[in-house]
Design a protein around this motif. Structure first.
Motif, PDB file in Angstrom:
ATOM      1  N   PHE A   1      -6.800   3.869  -0.857  1.00 38.34           N
ATOM      2  CA  PHE A   1      -6.080   5.105  -0.613  1.00 38.34           C
ATOM      3  C   PHE A   1      -6.992   6.309  -0.651  1.00 38.34           C
ATOM      4  CE2 PHE A   1      -2.240   3.017  -0.355  1.00 38.34           C
ATOM      5  CZ  PHE A   1      -1.996   2.218  -1.448  1.00 38.34           C
ATOM      6  N   TYR A   2      -8.083   6.185  -1.390  1.00 38.43           N
ATOM      7  CA  TYR A   2      -8.983   7.332  -1.501  1.00 38.43           C
ATOM      8  C   TYR A   2     -10.094   7.290  -0.483  1.00 38.43           C
ATOM      9  CZ  TYR A   2      -6.384   8.347  -5.676  1.00 38.43           C
ATOM     10  OH  TYR A   2      -5.368   8.653  -6.532  1.00 38.43           O
ATOM     11  N   ALA A   3      -9.998   6.341   0.462  1.00 33.59           N
ATOM     12  CA  ALA A   3     -11.035   6.245   1.482  1.00 33.59           C
ATOM     13  C   ALA A   3     -10.791   7.217   2.621  1.00 33.59           C
ATOM     14  CB  ALA A   3     -11.089   4.819   2.022  1.00 33.59           C
ATOM     15  N   TRP A   4      -9.651   7.875   2.632  1.00 40.31           N
ATOM     16  CA  TRP A   4      -9.319   8.758   3.756  1.00 40.31           C
ATOM     17  C   TRP A   4      -9.730  10.182   3.417  1.00 40.31           C
ATOM     18  CZ3 TRP A   4      -7.404   6.144   7.910  1.00 40.31           C
ATOM     19  CH2 TRP A   4      -6.881   4.875   7.656  1.00 40.31           C
TER      20      TRP A   4
ATOM     21  N   GLY B   1     -10.433  12.300  -1.233  1.00 38.21           N
ATOM     22  CA  GLY B   1     -11.212  11.254  -1.888  1.00 38.21           C
ATOM     23  C   GLY B   1     -10.836  11.154  -3.346  1.00 38.21           C
ATOM     24  N   ALA B   2     -11.592  10.345  -4.068  1.00 35.65           N
ATOM     25  CA  ALA B   2     -11.301  10.146  -5.480  1.00 35.65           C
ATOM     26  C   ALA B   2     -11.480  11.432  -6.277  1.00 35.65           C
ATOM     27  CB  ALA B   2     -12.207   9.052  -6.047  1.00 35.65           C
ATOM     28  N   TRP B   3     -12.111  12.432  -5.673  1.00 35.01           N
ATOM     29  CA  TRP B   3     -12.321  13.699  -6.395  1.00 35.01           C
ATOM     30  C   TRP B   3     -10.997  14.320  -6.797  1.00 35.01           C
ATOM     31  CZ3 TRP B   3     -10.092  18.050  -4.431  1.00 35.01           C
ATOM     32  CH2 TRP B   3      -9.769  18.056  -3.058  1.00 35.01           C
ATOM     33  N   ILE B   4      -9.954  14.042  -5.999  1.00 33.75           N
ATOM     34  CA  ILE B   4      -8.679  14.694  -6.286  1.00 33.75           C
ATOM     35  C   ILE B   4      -8.077  14.112  -7.569  1.00 33.75           C
ATOM     36  CG2 ILE B   4      -6.884  13.340  -5.102  1.00 33.75           C
ATOM     37  CD1 ILE B   4      -5.935  15.900  -3.844  1.00 33.75           C
ATOM     38  N   LEU B   5      -8.335  12.852  -7.797  1.00 33.14           N
ATOM     39  CA  LEU B   5      -7.871  12.230  -9.034  1.00 33.14           C
ATOM     40  C   LEU B   5      -8.582  12.867 -10.229  1.00 33.14           C
ATOM     41  CD1 LEU B   5      -5.925   9.942  -9.671  1.00 33.14           C
ATOM     42  CD2 LEU B   5      -7.838   8.369  -9.617  1.00 33.14           C
ATOM     43  N   PHE B   6      -9.873  13.067 -10.030  1.00 35.30           N
ATOM     44  CA  PHE B   6     -10.680  13.680 -11.086  1.00 35.30           C
ATOM     45  C   PHE B   6     -10.190  15.099 -11.375  1.00 35.30           C
ATOM     46  CE2 PHE B   6     -14.315  14.425 -13.665  1.00 35.30           C
ATOM     47  CZ  PHE B   6     -14.714  15.726 -13.413  1.00 35.30           C
TER      48      PHE B   6
ATOM     49  N   VAL C   1      -0.188  15.941  -4.857  1.00 35.71           N
ATOM     50  CA  VAL C   1      -0.643  14.573  -4.586  1.00 35.71           C
ATOM     51  C   VAL C   1       0.540  13.671  -4.268  1.00 35.71           C
ATOM     52  CG1 VAL C   1      -1.523  12.533  -5.780  1.00 35.71           C
ATOM     53  CG2 VAL C   1      -2.805  14.663  -5.843  1.00 35.71           C
ATOM     54  N   LEU C   2       1.607  13.845  -5.041  1.00 35.72           N
ATOM     55  CA  LEU C   2       2.748  12.968  -4.811  1.00 35.72           C
ATOM     56  C   LEU C   2       3.532  13.310  -3.555  1.00 35.72           C
ATOM     57  CD1 LEU C   2       4.492  11.909  -8.083  1.00 35.72           C
ATOM     58  CD2 LEU C   2       3.245  10.582  -6.434  1.00 35.72           C
ATOM     59  N   THR C   3       3.600  14.576  -3.172  1.00 34.28           N
ATOM     60  CA  THR C   3       4.364  14.907  -1.971  1.00 34.28           C
ATOM     61  C   THR C   3       3.497  14.825  -0.726  1.00 34.28           C
ATOM     62  OG1 THR C   3       3.972  17.240  -2.422  1.00 34.28           O
ATOM     63  CG2 THR C   3       6.100  16.350  -3.066  1.00 34.28           C
ATOM     64  N   ILE C   4       2.401  15.530  -0.701  1.00 37.16           N
ATOM     65  CA  ILE C   4       1.640  15.633   0.548  1.00 37.16           C
ATOM     66  C   ILE C   4       0.713  14.440   0.763  1.00 37.16           C
ATOM     67  CG2 ILE C   4       0.079  17.086   1.881  1.00 37.16           C
ATOM     68  CD1 ILE C   4       2.752  18.373   1.455  1.00 37.16           C
ATOM     69  N   GLN C   5      -0.054  14.087  -0.258  1.00 40.13           N
ATOM     70  CA  GLN C   5      -1.007  12.999  -0.041  1.00 40.13           C
ATOM     71  C   GLN C   5      -0.287  11.684   0.238  1.00 40.13           C
ATOM     72  OE1 GLN C   5      -3.897  12.496  -3.154  1.00 40.13           O
ATOM     73  NE2 GLN C   5      -5.022  10.916  -2.046  1.00 40.13           N
ATOM     74  N   THR C   6       0.826  11.467  -0.465  1.00 34.00           N
ATOM     75  CA  THR C   6       1.574  10.224  -0.244  1.00 34.00           C
ATOM     76  C   THR C   6       1.969  10.081   1.213  1.00 34.00           C
ATOM     77  OG1 THR C   6       2.491  10.463  -2.440  1.00 34.00           O
ATOM     78  CG2 THR C   6       3.577   8.906  -0.980  1.00 34.00           C
ATOM     79  N   LEU C   7       2.428  11.169   1.797  1.00 35.64           N
ATOM     80  CA  LEU C   7       2.894  11.089   3.174  1.00 35.64           C
ATOM     81  C   LEU C   7       1.754  11.034   4.167  1.00 35.64           C
ATOM     82  CD1 LEU C   7       5.943  13.486   3.101  1.00 35.64           C
ATOM     83  CD2 LEU C   7       5.934  11.020   3.223  1.00 35.64           C
ATOM     84  N   ALA C   8       0.599  11.570   3.771  1.00 36.99           N
ATOM     85  CA  ALA C   8      -0.515  11.569   4.710  1.00 36.99           C
ATOM     86  C   ALA C   8      -1.100  10.179   4.883  1.00 36.99           C
ATOM     87  CB  ALA C   8      -1.598  12.529   4.224  1.00 36.99           C
ATOM     88  N   LEU C   9      -0.950   9.348   3.843  1.00 36.27           N
ATOM     89  CA  LEU C   9      -1.563   8.025   3.903  1.00 36.27           C
ATOM     90  C   LEU C   9      -0.763   7.109   4.809  1.00 36.27           C
ATOM     91  CD1 LEU C   9      -2.398   7.703   0.144  1.00 36.27           C
ATOM     92  CD2 LEU C   9      -4.033   7.917   2.004  1.00 36.27           C
ATOM     93  N   PRO C  10      -1.449   6.318   5.608  1.00 33.69           N
ATOM     94  CA  PRO C  10      -0.723   5.446   6.535  1.00 33.69           C
ATOM     95  C   PRO C  10      -0.071   4.285   5.807  1.00 33.69           C
ATOM     96  CG  PRO C  10      -3.078   5.072   6.717  1.00 33.69           C
ATOM     97  CD  PRO C  10      -2.900   6.167   5.728  1.00 33.69           C
ATOM     98  N   THR C  11       1.043   3.813   6.343  1.00 32.12           N
ATOM     99  CA  THR C  11       1.692   2.624   5.790  1.00 32.12           C
ATOM    100  C   THR C  11       1.521   1.455   6.747  1.00 32.12           C
ATOM    101  OG1 THR C  11       3.777   3.295   6.779  1.00 32.12           O
ATOM    102  CG2 THR C  11       3.417   3.875   4.474  1.00 32.12           C
ATOM    103  N   LEU C  12       1.838   1.688   8.023  1.00 32.89           N
ATOM    104  CA  LEU C  12       1.655   0.605   8.990  1.00 32.89           C
ATOM    105  C   LEU C  12       0.169   0.327   9.151  1.00 32.89           C
ATOM    106  CD1 LEU C  12       4.214   1.639  11.721  1.00 32.89           C
ATOM    107  CD2 LEU C  12       4.328  -0.383  10.271  1.00 32.89           C
ATOM    108  N   PRO C  13      -0.195  -0.946   9.300  1.00 35.01           N
ATOM    109  CA  PRO C  13      -1.625  -1.285   9.377  1.00 35.01           C
ATOM    110  C   PRO C  13      -2.340  -0.628  10.545  1.00 35.01           C
ATOM    111  CG  PRO C  13      -0.299  -3.249   9.076  1.00 35.01           C
ATOM    112  CD  PRO C  13       0.650  -2.138   9.313  1.00 35.01           C
ATOM    113  N   PHE C  14      -1.614  -0.333  11.626  1.00 32.36           N
ATOM    114  CA  PHE C  14      -2.297   0.246  12.777  1.00 32.36           C
ATOM    115  C   PHE C  14      -2.006   1.732  12.863  1.00 32.36           C
ATOM    116  CE2 PHE C  14       1.194  -2.655  13.588  1.00 32.36           C
ATOM    117  CZ  PHE C  14       2.195  -1.816  13.998  1.00 32.36           C
ATOM    118  N   ASP C  15      -1.784   2.325  11.721  1.00 30.64           N
ATOM    119  CA  ASP C  15      -1.468   3.737  11.659  1.00 30.64           C
ATOM    120  C   ASP C  15      -2.692   4.534  11.270  1.00 30.64           C
ATOM    121  OD1 ASP C  15       1.695   5.000  10.420  1.00 30.64           O
ATOM    122  OD2 ASP C  15       0.411   5.574  12.097  1.00 30.64           O
ATOM    123  N   ARG C  16      -2.562   5.850  11.319  1.00 30.56           N
ATOM    124  CA  ARG C  16      -3.709   6.682  10.990  1.00 30.56           C
ATOM    125  C   ARG C  16      -3.350   7.672   9.907  1.00 30.56           C
ATOM    126  NH1 ARG C  16      -4.889   9.327  16.483  1.00 30.56           N
ATOM    127  NH2 ARG C  16      -2.791  10.031  16.071  1.00 30.56           N
ATOM    128  N   PHE C  17      -4.355   8.239   9.304  1.00 31.14           N
ATOM    129  CA  PHE C  17      -4.169   9.315   8.339  1.00 31.14           C
ATOM    130  C   PHE C  17      -3.674  10.540   9.092  1.00 31.14           C
ATOM    131  CE2 PHE C  17      -5.037  11.306   4.354  1.00 31.14           C
ATOM    132  CZ  PHE C  17      -5.368  12.604   4.662  1.00 31.14           C
TER     133      PHE C  17
END
Lengths: 257, 587, 412
Positions: free
Chosen positions: C299-302, C306-311, C354-370
């Motif tokens: 999830f943090y590869a997009w 990145g993982a910086w947001i968790l930090f 993170v929970l509202t915007i980042q969640t939705l930005a991440l793709p769910t379908l395998p052939f989807d995009r950020f």
């Protein structure tokens, strides 16, 4: 979750589909037939790929190989009619989503929808669409609306319901012929009927003798995002390993592809 | 004591509390719900009697059978006809939404003379006069989109009465001449750019047989067909002849490069094999394969009516040109046509649309579209036997329109109506007593001879039916006619180092749904998108998703750049544009 | 002779002249008008005026609603500490906290009414509630809690110098004040549930393995984490606003020990929250996410998330301010205190983002995009209207009501 009772005297069905990805050519006939059947309005010039309404939507996937070894496949995505812990039905605050136990169809009630769009965030297949605009047809084209399906107003969510209008029409025809049960092939959604390649098969997954049940059991069949545990009822088939992989596993690219 | 403010407040508070106990607020609340369900502006579908009617699609040369679901006479949805020998019960996306065509914008609604409305009699008189004034060496031509119809016979009869006249067709009409393709028995197809899986012949027939043949797609564009083919041979633009020659050498056992050898092996191991498309390239290969006149190859049929390729006419020879617009207007290359026009030409467009050849025409005669008037569908393209069906109207004909054949009949001072011409055609079929009639409603085939009379046959065809001739046994093995190139591939030059090629045809006039859904799903790129290989893009300083200016000889346009590693390096792949040399730079 | 305006002000405090006050509120009125125009466009023309779409069904409004509700939690938490735990020092800020809470909740509800596609159908949730849905729970609790806040606001209003002159208002206010502990209890109960359910909204999404969490019974861990983070953010926000109002009005409003107390409360809760959040994140990385078939690092590869947001969320805006607020010496220093409180609020905002915007930005379908999303001006304007509304209500309350009881003593 609201549940209607099964139709008395009939065996409940579990309608599902098998889509052959090796036959789909991405022509989009299913998309057009769906929109014609379900009175989906041609959205205005401002509509974008992310704001338009496509109950049936064909995606293009590729084997990821660069020129000249690239190959494409096409994946039609429609509401997967999740059978277990249906995500959209669980989250709708007004119970505008109903899972019909007699058919397994996940039905959306636009008349009750508040337009909060929580169901859209819950759906992993992005099979739900919001009416960002009022529906507008070119002058005169409202005459071509299907009387069996109500056009939706702005501000509500809509999605594929396996052409519920056709199910009712089939039941009426069967009743007129004195039958309570539908014969196989008597009820078929518009997309399945329209596919020129015959890539889609529809039927009762619980009827072991039906073609769709046989195809679903086949080794080439898989479901998308199966690991989420929502038990979707659309089975996809392919003999090509790369298609199966592209449809089930995320690619590892890092940038916004 | 008077009525104080406090009393007012107390009264208001009490009323508000009391009101809650009455049905009033609750009914009002319920009414708001009803209001939101009946939003003004959301149309209500018309209810009424539902009937099934049958017709034949005339949007392209495939002539698929159509079953229409009509509410109070208005078609609301179209579907294929199960068991139809030509279309196999399928309709393409354009056919599925064909009933929307009548509502599309951009229709020619009345006869126009240089953009101004005129009466039809005035138009007839002017065109007649222009024809009469033709000098020696100046000819009258009718550009017939689909030669071989009863209408085409009308054109030929009219032109036969003129001193110098020619019945011509667009360059890529009649690609197989008087031959059909025995697709059911073909085992390999080498296609030079034909859109085999994307609109070739009829989709139902091609896709029903897809698993029976190996498809080798030889073209520069990474088209839908190329992406789905068993083998994609990415040819450099203009490289068809070279490659075909290499394959021909390999087929004959001579040395050739690895790719040509590979293709030749496939063709040899999967016989019968055919080659299609690509001008002269395919002809040579078909000759070597011996695919003409053999099962699984090209089989002759009875009805061929050759029309001259307009590109083959002498330049500046046509004084009066009447164009019947093809339903899909991508096959009319205007620059090819313009070269054939003499000084002071008169161009008459017989078309439903204002934006096709009507733009270049002096006179526009508005024609009805599919479903608006009785029309005919000739032999489906690629069919191995002659065929014919009627396309009965399902909608009322708008006023002031005139079918192209009818206009020519008027010019010829022939009082017959077009429907009578069609009736004569059906009578001729009955007289020849050959072939079978497939009726759409019951999916039954009946021999023509079993019909009692021409009238019965006419009635059957008006109800939705298709005639298929008996196959002919012939030992004809002559070559296919050289397939025309509407748009020969371009080659780069120093000023235009890249080549602009098209992967998709421009969308013909169709339902607004089609373009909307394709745009939204991304299945077809828009005309303003330019896809390039990332290397090509970087070499020209472009950014993925950025804007660029594409220059072609005589034109330039702004496009959105898409980096696509599947696209051939050195080309710009777009939609709906003729192939041409091009250059690109960042906008 | 005191003029009409001064007669309405609390006794014994200085307020700016009417002209100065007008100059202060005029720009906010203009902003409110502009924002109402933006919101009006959305209501009249439809939600196509926003940049939300079928993939980003929730956007700026939901993110800000969640943040604002978390920050307004100071109302219930301060009430809880004061009336139930009897921490009487908080009397100094309780009125201000209630007004802020009222502003936050009423503003959020107003924004929500613009956010839904069919605002006229708002009552459907009450008529056809879905007991399985977190959003039903949120709707019920927030409506009830807004009513509670309104009832808590009334005594503050009624204590206005002019209002007190009406005997029945005085009696009403007195009776109401006796109910305060009950109201505080009810408010706490309701807040517990709706703050939690707002977290539960995302925790239950099986389709979004980035947000999905296991938990206790039907409640995912985000339910409890949201309550705790709201309880931590509330006092910090009150600290921040009190300091800000004090700076703008150039008067001491509370005794010097009040703000550090708020800071300490916030710090303790924040530390507890960070610890639980860290545990929850580890459980998610090692167990929950892989069980759904996704490795968490995917999830943090997009880019750009990145993982910086968790930090940033857990350490920079979480652990850091918690440690600052727990050190007495730093709490005594106003710059440290206020900065730490600011970081706490930012941390809560980051968590909601993170929970509202980042969640939705991440793709769910395998052939989807950020996916990317930027709010349109109409969306931003609507929220600016909420902010302007808040400032106006607060300014009027500050001018005419006793928001800070200690101000009178401190101004002598």
């Amino acid at each position: 979750m609201n549940t209607t009772s099964s139709r008395p005297g009939t065996k409940p069905a579990r309608y599902g589909m098998a889509v052959d990805l090796d036959r789909c050519t991405g022509c989009g006939a299913c998309m057009i037939a769906c929109a014609v059947e379900n009175n989906v309005a041609p959205a205005g010039p401002d509509a974008t790929p992310r704001t338009g309404i496509t109950w049936m939507r064909v995606y293009q996937i590729s084997n990821g190989a660069p020129f000249p070894d690239s190959r494409a496949a096409f994946v039609p995505i429609l509401c997967q009619q999740c059978g277990k812990d249906t995500p959209c039905a669980a989250v709708c605050p007004q119970e505008a989503v109903e899972v019909d136990p007699a058919t397994g169809i996940v039905d959306q009630m636009p008349q009750r929808c508040l337009g909060c769009r929580y169901c859209m965030t819950a759906c992993p297949y992005h099979a739900r669409y919001f009416n960002w605009w009022d529906p507008r047809w070119p002058p005169g084209m409202e005459k071509t609306l299907n009387p069996d399906v109500a056009p939706r107003m702005r501000g509500v969510v809509e999605k594929c319901n396996f052409c519920h209008g056709r199910l009712h029409a089939a039941r009426d025809r069967a009743a007129a012929a004195g039958r309570r049960e539908l014969l196989p092939g008597e009820y078929v959604p518009a997309c399945v009927e329209a596919c020129p390649a015959g890539a889609m098969v529809f039927g009762d997954l619980d009827d072991a003798a039906s073609e769709v049940a046989r195809l679903a059991r086949d080794g080439h069949s898989f479901r998308i995002l199966e690991r989420l545990g929502t038990e979707p009822k659309i089975y996809y088939r392919t003999a090509r390993p790369w298609v199966r992989q592209a449809a089930t596993q995320q690619r590892k690219e890092t940038a916004n592809a | 004591m008077g009525f104080t403010r406090r009393d007012l407040l107390r009264f208001s508070g009490g009323s508000a509390a009391g009101l809650l106990l009455t049905p009033v607020p609750w009914t009002l609340l319920h009414d708001t719900a009803v209001l939101t369900e009946n939003w003004p502006g959301v149309p209500r579908p018309r209810h009424g009697e539902i009937a099934t009617r049958y017709t034949t699609c005339t949007l392209c040369a495939a002539g698929c059978g159509v079953r229409a679901r009509c509410v109070e006479g208005q078609p609301v949805s179209l579907a294929g006809v199960a068991g139809h020998p030509g279309s196999r019960g399928a309709l393409c996306p354009a056919g599925l939404a064909g009933h929307h065509l009548t509502f599309c914008r951009g229709r020619a609604t009345e006869p126009l003379a240089k953009g101004k409305p005129v009466g039809i009699d005035h138009a007839l008189a002017s065109v007649s006069a222009a024809i009469a004034e033709c000098g020696s060496g100046e000819s009258v031509a009718i550009l017939d989109a689909r030669p071989g119809r009863a209408a085409s016979l009308v054109y030929r009869r009219f032109l036969a009465g003129l001193p110098k006249a020619v019945h011509c067709a667009p360059p890529d009409a009649q690609p197989y001449g008087g031959f059909g393709i025995d697709l059911e028995n073909t085992r390999a197809i080498l296609s030079f750019g034909a859109r085999v899986l994307d609109g070739w012949l009829s989709p139902g027939r091609v896709l029903a047989n897809r698993s029976c043949f190996q498809l080798i797609q030889a073209e520069a564009a990474y088209s839908r067909t190329a992406s789905l083919a068993d083998v994609w041979v990415p040819l450099p633009p203009g490289g068809e002849e070279t490659f075909a020659a290499a394959v021909a050498r390999a087929l004959q056992g001579d040395d050739a490069d690895a790719q040509a050898a590979h293709v030749a092996r496939i063709l040899l191991h999967n016989q019968p094999a055919i080659a299609i498309g690509g001008g002269a390239a395919a002809a040579r290969i078909n000759q070597i394969l011996g695919s003409v006149g053999r099962p699984g190859g090209f089989l002759p049929r009875r009805d061929f009516m050759p029309a001259t390729n307009i590109a083959a006419l002498p330049d500046h020879s046509i004084r009066v040109l009447l164009i019947e617009e093809p339903a899909a207007n991508d096959s009319l290359p205007w620059d090819v046509v313009a070269r054939k026009l003499a000084q002071n030409p008169m161009v008459v467009a017989l078309t439903p649309w204002l934006d096709g050849c009507a733009q270049h025409a002096d006179y526009v005669i508005p024609a009805p579209v599919y479903l608006e008037s009785l029309d005919e569908a000739p032999t489906p393209e690629g069919c191995t036997v002659a065929g014919f069906s009627l396309s009965p109207a399902l909608l009322p004909t708008p006023p002031k329109l005139m079918a192209p054949a009818e206009f020519i009949l008027r010019l010829a001072h022939d009082p017959s109506a077009y429907s009578e011409i069609l009736k004569q055609r059906v009578a001729a079929i009955k007289k020849e007593a050959r072939g079978t009639i497939f009726t759409y409603a019951d999916a039954k085939s009946t021999r023509v001879a079993d019909f009692a009379s021409a009238d019965d046959l006419w009635k059957a065809m008006l109800g939705g039916a298709a005639w298929f001739d008996d196959p002919i046994r012939s030992s004809r093995t002559e070559s296919l006619p050289r397939a025309g190139w509407s748009n020969p591939p371009a080659v780069p030059s120093p000023e235009y180092p890249l080549v602009l090629i098209s992967a998709d045809s421009p969308p013909p006039h169709g339902s607004p749904l089609m373009s909307k859904l394709y745009r939204e799903s991304g299945l077809r790129r828009s005309a303003i998108a330019a896809a390039v290989h990332p290397e090509t893009g970087r070499a020209h300083g472009l950014a993925d998703g950025g804007r660029a200016i594409v220059k072609i000889p005589g034109d330039s346009f702004t496009a959105q750049v898409i980096f696509d590693a599947a696209v051939m390096p050195g080309v710009i792949q777009s939609a709906g544009r003729a192939s041409s040399p091009a250059s690109i730079r960042r906008a | 002779m005191p003029d009409v305006d001064t007669q309405r002000m609390p006794r014994g405090v200085r307020r700016s002249s009417p002209r100065q006050f007008l100059l202060w509120i005029l720009p906010w009125c203009a902003l409110l008008a502009f924002g109402l125009y933006g919101a009006g466009l959305c209501l009249v023309k439809g939600l196509n005026q926003t940049n939300m779409d079928n993939r980003f069904a929730f956007g700026l409004w939901i993110f800000l609603d969640l943040t604002v509700i978390a920050l307004g939690a100071g109302a219930f938490f301060t009430g809880f500490l004061l009336y139930i735990f009897k921490k009487n020092e908080l009397k100094a800020v309780i009125n201000s906290a209630v007004v802020i809470g009222f502003i936050c909740y009423s503003g959020a509800v107003a924004a929500l009414l613009v956010d839904v596609g069919q605002p006229l159908r708002f009552w459907f949730t009450f008529w056809h509630p879905n007991v399985h849905s977190m959003l039903t729970e949120v709707t019920f609790c927030i409506s009830c809690y807004l009513t509670v806040l309104f009832i808590e606001y009334i005594p503050i209003l009624l204590k206005n110098r002019k209002m007190r002159q009406v005997p029945s208002f005085l009696v009403f206010e007195f009776e109401l004040h006796k109910l305060m502990p009950v109201l505080a209890g009810v408010g706490t109960f309701l807040s517990f549930f709706h703050q939690g359910s707002l977290g539960g909204l995302y925790g239950v999404l099986r389709a979004r393995p980035f947000a999905f969490r296991e938990g206790f019974a039907i409640w995912p861990s985000t339910f409890f984490l949201f309550i705790l983070s709201a309880a931590a953010a509330g006092p910090a926000f009150i600290l921040l606003t009190t300091w800000l109002v004090s700076k703008i009005s150039r008067k001491p409003l509370v005794r010097p020990e009040v703000l550090p107390l708020l800071g300490r409360i916030s710090g303790i809760l924040l530390l507890a929250y960070i610890l639980l959040k860290a545990i929850d994140t580890l459980v998610w990385i090692n167990s929950t996410s892989p069980a759904r078939g996704f490795a968490a690092h995917q999830f943090y590869a997009w880019k750009p998330f990145g993982a910086w947001i968790l930090f940033v969320e857990i350490v920079a805006f979480g652990l850091l301010p918690a440690l600052i607020l727990l050190r007495r010496r730093l709490r005594q220093s106003t710059p440290w205190l206020v900065s730490a409180a600011g970081l706490v609020c930012l941390g809560i905002a980051t968590n909601r983002f993170v929970l509202t915007i980042q969640t939705l930005a991440l793709p769910t379908l395998p052939f989807d995009r950020f996916l990317t999303y930027l709010p349109s001006w109409q969306e931003t304007a609507t929220f600016l209207a909420v902010a302007a509304y808040g400032v106006l209500v607060y300014s009027l309350s500050f001018r005419y009501l006793t928001l800070f009881p200690q101000e009178k003593d401190l101004s002598c």
